[in-house]
Write a protein that holds these residues in place. Sequence first.
Motif, short mmCIF file in Angstrom:
data_model
loop_
_atom_site.label_atom_id
_atom_site.label_comp_id
_atom_site.label_asym_id
_atom_site.label_seq_id
_atom_site.Cartn_x
_atom_site.Cartn_y
_atom_site.Cartn_z
N PHE A 110 0.84 -1.20 0.00
CA PHE A 110 0.00 0.00 0.00
C PHE A 110 0.87 1.24 0.00
O PHE A 110 2.02 1.22 0.47
CB PHE A 110 -0.92 0.01 1.22
N GLU A 111 0.31 2.33 -0.50
CA GLU A 111 1.07 3.56 -0.62
C GLU A 111 1.16 4.33 0.70
O GLU A 111 2.09 5.12 0.89
CB GLU A 111 0.43 4.47 -1.69
N ARG A 112 0.23 4.10 1.60
CA ARG A 112 0.31 4.74 2.91
C ARG A 112 -0.26 3.79 3.95
O ARG A 112 -1.29 3.13 3.71
CB ARG A 112 -0.43 6.08 2.93
N VAL A 113 0.40 3.73 5.10
CA VAL A 113 -0.01 2.85 6.18
C VAL A 113 -0.11 3.66 7.47
O VAL A 113 0.87 4.28 7.90
CB VAL A 113 0.98 1.68 6.37
N TYR A 114 -1.30 3.66 8.06
CA TYR A 114 -1.50 4.26 9.37
C TYR A 114 -1.31 3.18 10.43
O TYR A 114 -1.90 2.10 10.34
CB TYR A 114 -2.91 4.83 9.51
N VAL A 115 -0.51 3.47 11.46
CA VAL A 115 -0.33 2.54 12.57
C VAL A 115 -0.81 3.23 13.85
O VAL A 115 -0.22 4.23 14.29
CB VAL A 115 1.14 2.11 12.74
N PHE A 116 -1.88 2.72 14.41
CA PHE A 116 -2.40 3.23 15.67
C PHE A 116 -1.81 2.38 16.79
O PHE A 116 -2.11 1.19 16.91
CB PHE A 116 -3.93 3.18 15.67
N CYS A 117 -0.94 2.99 17.59
CA CYS A 117 -0.14 2.23 18.55
C CYS A 117 -0.17 2.92 19.91
O CYS A 117 -0.68 4.03 20.06
CB CYS A 117 1.30 2.10 18.05
N GLY A 118 0.38 2.23 20.89
CA GLY A 118 0.44 2.79 22.23
C GLY A 118 1.43 3.93 22.31
O GLY A 118 2.41 3.99 21.56
N ASP A 119 1.18 4.84 23.22
CA ASP A 119 2.07 5.99 23.45
C ASP A 119 3.21 5.54 24.36
O ASP A 119 2.98 5.15 25.51
CB ASP A 119 1.27 7.12 24.08
N THR A 120 4.44 5.59 23.86
CA THR A 120 5.59 5.12 24.64
C THR A 120 6.33 6.26 25.34
O THR A 120 7.38 6.04 25.94
CB THR A 120 6.59 4.38 23.73
N SER A 121 5.79 7.48 25.29
CA SER A 121 6.52 8.64 25.82
C SER A 121 6.74 8.55 27.33
O SER A 121 7.69 9.16 27.84
CB SER A 121 5.77 9.93 25.48
N SER A 122 5.89 7.81 28.05
CA SER A 122 6.04 7.71 29.51
C SER A 122 6.69 6.40 29.94
O SER A 122 6.81 6.14 31.14
CB SER A 122 4.66 7.83 30.18
N MET A 123 7.10 5.59 28.98
CA MET A 123 7.68 4.29 29.32
C MET A 123 9.14 4.42 29.78
O MET A 123 9.85 5.37 29.42
CB MET A 123 7.63 3.35 28.11
N THR A 124 9.56 3.43 30.55
CA THR A 124 10.94 3.36 30.99
C THR A 124 11.87 3.31 29.77
O THR A 124 11.70 2.44 28.91
CB THR A 124 11.16 2.10 31.85
N PRO A 166 0.39 7.67 17.86
CA PRO A 166 0.38 7.21 19.26
C PRO A 166 -0.96 7.52 19.91
O PRO A 166 -1.47 8.63 19.79
CB PRO A 166 1.52 8.02 19.90
N VAL A 167 -1.52 6.52 20.57
CA VAL A 167 -2.82 6.67 21.24
C VAL A 167 -2.61 6.45 22.73
O VAL A 167 -2.24 5.36 23.17
CB VAL A 167 -3.85 5.66 20.68
N ARG A 168 -2.85 7.50 23.50
CA ARG A 168 -2.62 7.45 24.94
C ARG A 168 -3.84 6.87 25.65
O ARG A 168 -4.96 7.33 25.45
CB ARG A 168 -2.36 8.87 25.45
N PRO A 169 -3.67 5.84 26.48
CA PRO A 169 -4.82 5.24 27.18
C PRO A 169 -5.35 6.16 28.26
O PRO A 169 -4.69 7.12 28.67
CB PRO A 169 -4.22 3.96 27.79
N LEU A 170 -6.56 5.87 28.73
CA LEU A 170 -7.13 6.66 29.82
C LEU A 170 -6.37 6.42 31.13
O LEU A 170 -6.16 7.34 31.90
CB LEU A 170 -8.61 6.29 30.00
N LEU A 171 -5.98 5.17 31.36
CA LEU A 171 -5.20 4.83 32.56
C LEU A 171 -3.73 4.94 32.21
O LEU A 171 -3.09 3.99 31.76
CB LEU A 171 -5.54 3.41 33.04
N THR A 172 -3.18 6.11 32.39
CA THR A 172 -1.80 6.37 31.96
C THR A 172 -0.76 5.79 32.90
O THR A 172 0.42 5.71 32.54
CB THR A 172 -1.57 7.89 31.84
N ARG A 173 -1.18 5.39 34.08
CA ARG A 173 -0.23 4.83 35.05
C ARG A 173 -0.60 3.40 35.42
O ARG A 173 -0.49 2.97 36.56
CB ARG A 173 -0.17 5.72 36.30
N TYR A 174 -1.02 2.67 34.40
CA TYR A 174 -1.31 1.25 34.57
C TYR A 174 -0.81 0.52 33.33
O TYR A 174 -1.05 0.96 32.21
CB TYR A 174 -2.81 1.01 34.74
N GLY A 175 -0.10 -0.58 33.55
CA GLY A 175 0.34 -1.35 32.41
C GLY A 175 1.84 -1.56 32.38
O GLY A 175 2.57 -1.20 33.31
#
Length: 242
Positions: A41-55, A77-86
């Motif tokens: 495909f000519e363009r690919v969207y990837v909806f993924c977790g937000d890693t900005s707060s990860m170790t 990047p898609v940030r979850p509602l529970l940003t401090r769980y997981g």
Amino acid sequence: TRWLGKKRTMIAVLVAQQFVPLNVVASQRALRMARTLLGRFERVYVFCGDTSSMTPELLDQQYGRDVLEDPRLVAVPVRPLLTRYGYGVPNSVLQKLVGGVATRFLCGPRVDWIPPLRRALTRIPNTEPVRLVLATGPPFIPFVTAIRWAAARRAPAILDYRDLWTRNPHGRYPSIARTVVSRWLEQPANRDATLITTVSDGCRTSLASNGDVPVRLLYNSPDQTYLDHYRRVVSDWRARRV
């Protein structure tokens, strides 16, 4: 590959909560999918977790860099509602409790990822010619969102089970939760899929016993790009020790 069609100026969407630079098995699998989609495909969207707060120690900024830097790939990047769980983030006791209870009763984590994922998917204009939606898990609960969105866009949808959802023998889920989630969430999503892929013969047998949608094997075996990357990592590590 016949499910992907010929190369053309069309759009593919990949929903993968775990994606690079987070370097775990699920991310490696999603990366191979993204690389394959870019070949079709000519363009690919990837909806993924937000890693900005990860170790930072969990992130590998080099692995998959060629894909992330491809101008035809749009990582959202898609940030979850529970940003401090997981995985990989400093946990909150309250959020861990809420997330843990939800996980037990939905037979898997990250239901809190659904509202922001829905909002993120709406950012793709209706004028964009989406021709394939692919969702890989766990988490599995985003499968429902991906299937419904694909149906609204009249696009074929592939669900990739990296493990089993309600039939997972290792999950500590109540029997009533397995029954309810299977009947009202998992089975409807599976029935509406164009194709299901999974990682083992056992998983394929389990998934194929519950409908007419074709189930194909897609092993977690490393590809050449993965092997080349880790050969370079080992070589650099040895050179520094000399």
